[in-house]
Design a protein around this motif. Structure first.
Motif, mmCIF file in Angstrom:
data_model
loop_
_atom_site.group_PDB
_atom_site.id
_atom_site.type_symbol
_atom_site.label_atom_id
_atom_site.label_comp_id
_atom_site.label_asym_id
_atom_site.label_seq_id
_atom_site.Cartn_x
_atom_site.Cartn_y
_atom_site.Cartn_z
ATOM 1 N N PRO A 191 1.141 -1.210 0.147
ATOM 2 C CA PRO A 191 0.000 0.094 -0.212
ATOM 3 C C PRO A 191 0.936 1.413 -0.103
ATOM 4 N N VAL A 192 0.393 2.040 -0.750
ATOM 5 C CA VAL A 192 1.201 3.433 -0.900
ATOM 6 C C VAL A 192 1.428 4.279 0.471
ATOM 7 N N ASP A 193 0.501 4.041 1.326
ATOM 8 C CA ASP A 193 0.697 4.479 2.719
ATOM 9 C C ASP A 193 1.106 3.410 3.903
ATOM 10 N N LEU A 194 1.802 2.715 3.602
ATOM 11 C CA LEU A 194 2.338 1.739 4.392
ATOM 12 C C LEU A 194 3.162 2.307 5.399
ATOM 13 N N SER A 195 2.696 2.029 6.784
ATOM 14 C CA SER A 195 3.308 2.884 7.987
ATOM 15 C C SER A 195 4.519 2.366 8.271
ATOM 16 N N GLU A 196 5.410 3.089 9.056
ATOM 17 C CA GLU A 196 6.747 2.689 9.250
ATOM 18 C C GLU A 196 6.478 1.508 10.405
ATOM 19 N N ASN A 197 5.526 1.701 11.273
ATOM 20 C CA ASN A 197 5.288 0.530 12.195
ATOM 21 C C ASN A 197 5.152 -0.739 11.352
ATOM 22 N N GLU A 198 4.327 -0.791 10.455
ATOM 23 C CA GLU A 198 4.070 -2.117 9.844
ATOM 24 C C GLU A 198 5.372 -2.594 9.076
ATOM 25 N N GLN A 199 5.948 -1.575 8.352
ATOM 26 C CA GLN A 199 7.478 -2.071 7.821
ATOM 27 C C GLN A 199 8.252 -2.817 8.789
ATOM 28 N N THR A 200 8.252 -2.191 10.308
ATOM 29 C CA THR A 200 9.125 -2.765 11.140
ATOM 30 C C THR A 200 8.701 -4.184 11.440
ATOM 31 N N GLU A 201 7.321 -4.275 11.408
ATOM 32 C CA GLU A 201 6.747 -5.693 11.965
ATOM 33 C C GLU A 201 6.929 -6.734 10.780
ATOM 34 N N ILE A 202 6.974 -6.145 9.436
ATOM 35 C CA ILE A 202 7.243 -7.178 8.035
ATOM 36 C C ILE A 202 8.851 -7.478 8.396
ATOM 37 N N ILE A 203 9.653 -6.355 8.703
ATOM 38 C CA ILE A 203 11.053 -6.704 8.671
ATOM 39 C C ILE A 203 11.360 -7.920 9.699
ATOM 40 N N LYS A 204 10.525 -7.816 10.862
ATOM 41 C CA LYS A 204 10.707 -8.871 12.019
ATOM 42 C C LYS A 204 10.394 -10.055 11.471
ATOM 43 N N LYS A 205 9.465 -10.362 10.466
ATOM 44 C CA LYS A 205 8.734 -11.463 9.960
ATOM 45 C C LYS A 205 9.872 -11.850 9.328
ATOM 46 N N LEU A 206 10.379 -11.257 8.380
ATOM 47 C CA LEU A 206 11.249 -11.579 7.158
ATOM 48 C C LEU A 206 12.726 -11.968 8.022
ATOM 49 N N HIS A 207 12.980 -11.593 9.243
ATOM 50 C CA HIS A 207 14.287 -11.539 9.925
ATOM 51 C C HIS A 207 15.403 -11.838 8.869
ATOM 52 N N PRO A 208 15.745 -10.710 8.538
ATOM 53 C CA PRO A 208 16.909 -10.557 7.521
ATOM 54 C C PRO A 208 18.122 -10.648 8.357
ATOM 55 N N LYS A 209 19.286 -11.171 7.735
ATOM 56 C CA LYS A 209 20.535 -11.378 8.066
ATOM 57 C C LYS A 209 21.352 -10.056 8.242
ATOM 58 N N ASP A 210 22.422 -9.856 8.723
ATOM 59 C CA ASP A 210 23.161 -8.590 9.141
ATOM 60 C C ASP A 210 23.515 -7.934 7.586
ATOM 61 N N TYR A 211 23.879 -8.975 6.632
ATOM 62 C CA TYR A 211 24.307 -8.427 5.173
ATOM 63 C C TYR A 211 23.239 -7.777 4.365
ATOM 64 N N GLN A 212 21.859 -8.032 4.948
ATOM 65 C CA GLN A 212 20.804 -7.783 4.010
ATOM 66 C C GLN A 212 20.020 -6.815 4.432
ATOM 67 N N GLN A 213 19.569 -5.884 3.249
ATOM 68 C CA GLN A 213 18.874 -4.706 3.527
ATOM 69 C C GLN A 213 17.266 -5.132 2.944
ATOM 70 N N VAL A 214 16.442 -4.711 3.524
ATOM 71 C CA VAL A 214 14.912 -4.814 3.380
ATOM 72 C C VAL A 214 14.420 -3.425 2.682
ATOM 73 N N PHE A 215 13.607 -3.619 1.334
ATOM 74 C CA PHE A 215 13.172 -2.198 0.881
ATOM 75 C C PHE A 215 11.441 -2.668 0.598
ATOM 76 N N PHE A 216 11.144 -1.566 0.520
ATOM 77 C CA PHE A 216 9.601 -1.528 0.291
ATOM 78 C C PHE A 216 9.037 -0.652 -0.837
ATOM 79 N N THR A 217 8.629 -1.373 -1.699
ATOM 80 C CA THR A 217 7.869 -0.698 -2.945
ATOM 81 C C THR A 217 6.463 -0.888 -3.303
ATOM 82 N N THR A 218 6.030 0.181 -4.058
ATOM 83 C CA THR A 218 4.381 0.034 -4.437
ATOM 84 C C THR A 218 4.422 0.039 -5.886
#
Length: 350
Positions: A191-218
């Motif tokens: 969603p274009v209005d995806l909140s920072e809080n929801e982004q944080t929750e998604i990143i927790k679910k994805l559990h990226p490694k230290d060398y990985q970056q998570v990005f959000f696009t619409t």
């Protein structure tokens, strides 16, 4: 369909074991991955279809094309040709596959080629008299014979790979742990209005490694329809529309049209569908049944390249990837890799 998927669960376990063994053999260097002298960027996913790889490839083209000679290498899914093929003014969507052909039409200055054997494809490109400076590998995340310099895995906001299961019960080509090979994880179609809080929750679910970056696009839709003529989307409020789609997930597109309060009849076909005479007759029948003087046939850009020339009054809406946050960080990740890449070809052991 849900019942069939549930009873297929044992096959999902078997498929997961097979793909895990294959990945293990690459990880321990029993199977070799080739690193080429040309900087290579891999765009792929863990699931089958519909994650937005083509818009992401186009984003990379726009990012890099002014300063570098770029080549796109794809397998050309469902193409009616074999081996290595480079796009020219004689190729068709049937010969190249719809997505490579779409890129060829939109970026005629870019080298676009297809080869199921990506190693051979890259060798062909590097042997050119004037070879590309960057190779973008489309849908090659599981093609481990080639090791990309930057690997990005795409997953949709609505169907994160961590919530999915292996084929045929789910849609995963390999286990979710395969994402660990990526340097960039891109959550698409947000969603274009995806909140920072929801982004944080998604990143927790994805559990990226230290060398990985998570990005959000619409996905951003063009407000102008293209085809034999152009129309502004605002002009369609009093139109009757036959919507034709042959993509993996047309729901975001139909939701967009509904948000604009447009009146359309949807004819839905399978992903990468090649339209035969019966399909064309069905579409024309639906179009001719519309009673309004203002009527059009509307489709996606990917479908348009497979169907234009077969239908009258056909238009399409193009889309593009837009980063919700951290656009500069992503751009710098790609640009820094290209600038720092060495030119020594070698066999990597992992």
């Amino acid at each position: 369909m849900d019942f069939i998927r549930k009873i297929a669960y044992p096959f999902s376990i078997l498929y997961g074991l097979i793909t895990s063994l294959r990945n293990y053999l690459y990880d321990v260097t029993f199977l070799k991955s080739t690193h080429f002298k040309t900087p290579t960027i891999v765009v792929g996913n863990l699931s089958v279809g519909g994650t937005g790889k083509t818009p992401q490839i186009e984003y990379l083209i726009d990012l890099l094309k002014d300063g570098h000679k770029i080549a796109i290498l794809s397998r050309g899914y469902k193409r009616k040709s074999k081996g290595f093929l480079m796009a020219d003014d004689k190729v068709t969507a049937e010969m190249m596959g719809d997505e490579p052909f779409q890129i060829h039409l939109k970026y005629p200055e870019i080298i676009v080629c297809v080869d199921a054997d990506r190693t051979n494809g890259i060798n062909q490109l590097e042997q050119m008299e004037n070879p590309p400076e960057i190779i973008l590998l489309d849908d090659a995340f599981q093609h481990r014979k080639v090791r990309g310099g930057v690997n990005m895995v795409l997953t949709t906001y609505a169907h994160l790979y961590v919530n999915d299961m292996m084929l045929p019960t789910g849609n995963l080509r390999e286990k979710a742990s395969g994402a660990n090979r990526a340097q960039a994880i891109i959550v698409t179609k947000c969603p274009v209005d995806l909140s920072e809080n929801e982004q944080t929750e998604i990143i927790k679910k994805l559990h990226p490694k230290d060398y990985q970056q998570v990005f959000f696009t619409t996905i951003t839709y063009d407000m102008q329809l293209k085809g034999k003529s152009t129309l502004d989307l605002s002009e369609l409020s009093d139109f009757e529309i036959v919507l034709v789609t042959g993509i993996a997930n047309p729901k975001p597109f139909t939701e967009f049209l509904n948000s604009k309060m447009l009146n359309f009849k949807h004819l839905e076909y399978p992903d990468h569908h090649y339209f035969n005479l019966n399909d064309i007759a069905e579409i024309n029948s639906a179009y001719n049944s519309l009673t309004s003087k203002n009527k059009i046939i509307l489709t996606t850009e990917k479908d348009y390249v497979r169907i234009f020339g077969k239908l009258k009054n056909l238009h399409y809406i193009s889309i593009k990837t837009t980063f919700i946050t951290h656009k500069n960080e992503f751009d710098n990740l790609i640009k820094n890799y290209v600038e720092q890449s060495s030119g020594n070809s070698k066999i990597l052991t992992k």
